[in-house]
Design an enzyme around this catalytic site. Structure first.
Site, PDB file in Angstrom:
ATOM      1  N   SER A 133     -14.965  96.829 -99.335  1.00 37.29           N
ATOM      2  CA  SER A 133     -13.987  96.140 -98.489  1.00 37.29           C
ATOM      3  C   SER A 133     -13.598  97.067 -97.357  1.00 37.29           C
ATOM      4  O   SER A 133     -13.726  98.294 -97.464  1.00 37.29           O
ATOM      5  CB  SER A 133     -12.744  95.793 -99.316  1.00 37.29           C
ATOM      6  OG  SER A 133     -11.680  95.342 -98.501  1.00 37.29           O
ATOM      7  N   TYR A 146      -5.440  98.539-105.065  1.00 39.29           N
ATOM      8  CA  TYR A 146      -6.698  97.911-104.657  1.00 39.29           C
ATOM      9  C   TYR A 146      -7.444  98.824-103.686  1.00 39.29           C
ATOM     10  O   TYR A 146      -8.662  99.035-103.840  1.00 39.29           O
ATOM     11  CB  TYR A 146      -6.425  96.553-104.018  1.00 39.29           C
ATOM     12  CG  TYR A 146      -7.674  95.824-103.559  1.00 39.29           C
ATOM     13  CD1 TYR A 146      -8.543  95.252-104.481  1.00 39.29           C
ATOM     14  CD2 TYR A 146      -7.989  95.721-102.207  1.00 39.29           C
ATOM     15  CE1 TYR A 146      -9.687  94.594-104.069  1.00 39.29           C
ATOM     16  CE2 TYR A 146      -9.133  95.053-101.782  1.00 39.29           C
ATOM     17  CZ  TYR A 146      -9.981  94.502-102.724  1.00 39.29           C
ATOM     18  OH  TYR A 146     -11.115  93.854-102.317  1.00 39.29           O
TER      19      TYR A 146
END
Length: 240
Positions: A133, A146
């Site tokens: 990501s 995260y």
């Protein structure tokens, strides 16, 4: 089979599903792994083995891969796509959510790599594609744990790439920005989800899962002596 076997985790929806459809259309036999077996089977792709596997269970991952290899030959590519995103403020979020993200996003990814890497090195061929990501390159509000998992994915991918380069094995990191998937639905805070949705609306929409699948296919389709180490992609209007 005229094309070699590809393994895709998290293939029941989103990026994993789009990638499965894309690579199946290109003629590859597939091993699709996810929690929702019925969603995998509903894809009805040819030359495809569907298995319900918890990727945090290394032995189950290895067993599914061995079963697929017995049917379709050695794994030529592993696409580590399965992941979970649970957003929250660090002082409020449950440590159980942190643990879940690290178990799936880090240990689950390593379990897949461990199951295929020795064979790839021995054969002097193979590709591992880790779906990370933009949150593995920079931080975002409410993303502390995260981001930690995705920074780990970036670091592990580059480290392993260096280890296996002389064996002609490629390790590729795909780092999308915001994508229209089910990922946000795992977050428990309605306020955070609403703010994320507002952010997506303000920039006029986000990437489609197929956009990321196209990037994965492009990187994989390069000659084995060409390793596109990282692809970072986002909708043009996404600024951070």
């Amino acid at each position: 089979m005229s094309k070699p076997l590809i393994v895709i985790t998290g293939a029941s929806s989103g990026i994993g599903e789009a990638t499965a459809r894309t690579l199946s259309a290109a003629g590859h036999p597939l091993l699709l792994i996810a929690r929702r077996l019925e969603r995998l089977q509903a894809l009805a792709l040819p030359n495809t083995l569907c298995r319900q596997v918890d990727i945090t269970d290394g032995a189950a991952m290895a067993a599914a891969i061995a079963e697929a290899e017995a049917q379709y030959g050695p794994v030529d590519a592993l696409i580590n796509n399965a992941g979970v995103m649970l957003l929250g403020q660090a002082h409020e979020q449950s440590p159980a959510e942190w643990q879940q993200m690290f178990n799936v996003n880090v240990m689950g990814l390593l379990n897949g790599i461990h199951a295929v890497l020795a064979g790839m090195r021995q054969r002097k061929r193979g590709t591992i594609i880790n779906v990370s990501s933009i949150a593995g390159r920079k931080t975002f509000p409410n993303h502390a744990a995260y981001c930690g998992t995705k920074f780990a994915v970036h670091a592990m991918s580059e480290n392993i790439r260096e280890e296996v380069a002389m064996d002609d094995v490629r390790v590729i990191t795909i780092a999308p920005g915001a994508v229209e998937t089910e990922l946000l639905s795992h977050t428990t805070s309605d306020e955070i989800k609403a703010g994320y949705d507002d952010w997506k609306t303000d920039m006029g929409g986000v990437l489609a899962a197929q956009d990321v699948a196209n990037a994965i296919q492009y990187a994989y389709a390069q000659p084995q002596n060409v390793c596109i180490r990282e692809i970072v992609l986002a909708t043009t209007r996404q600024q951070p």
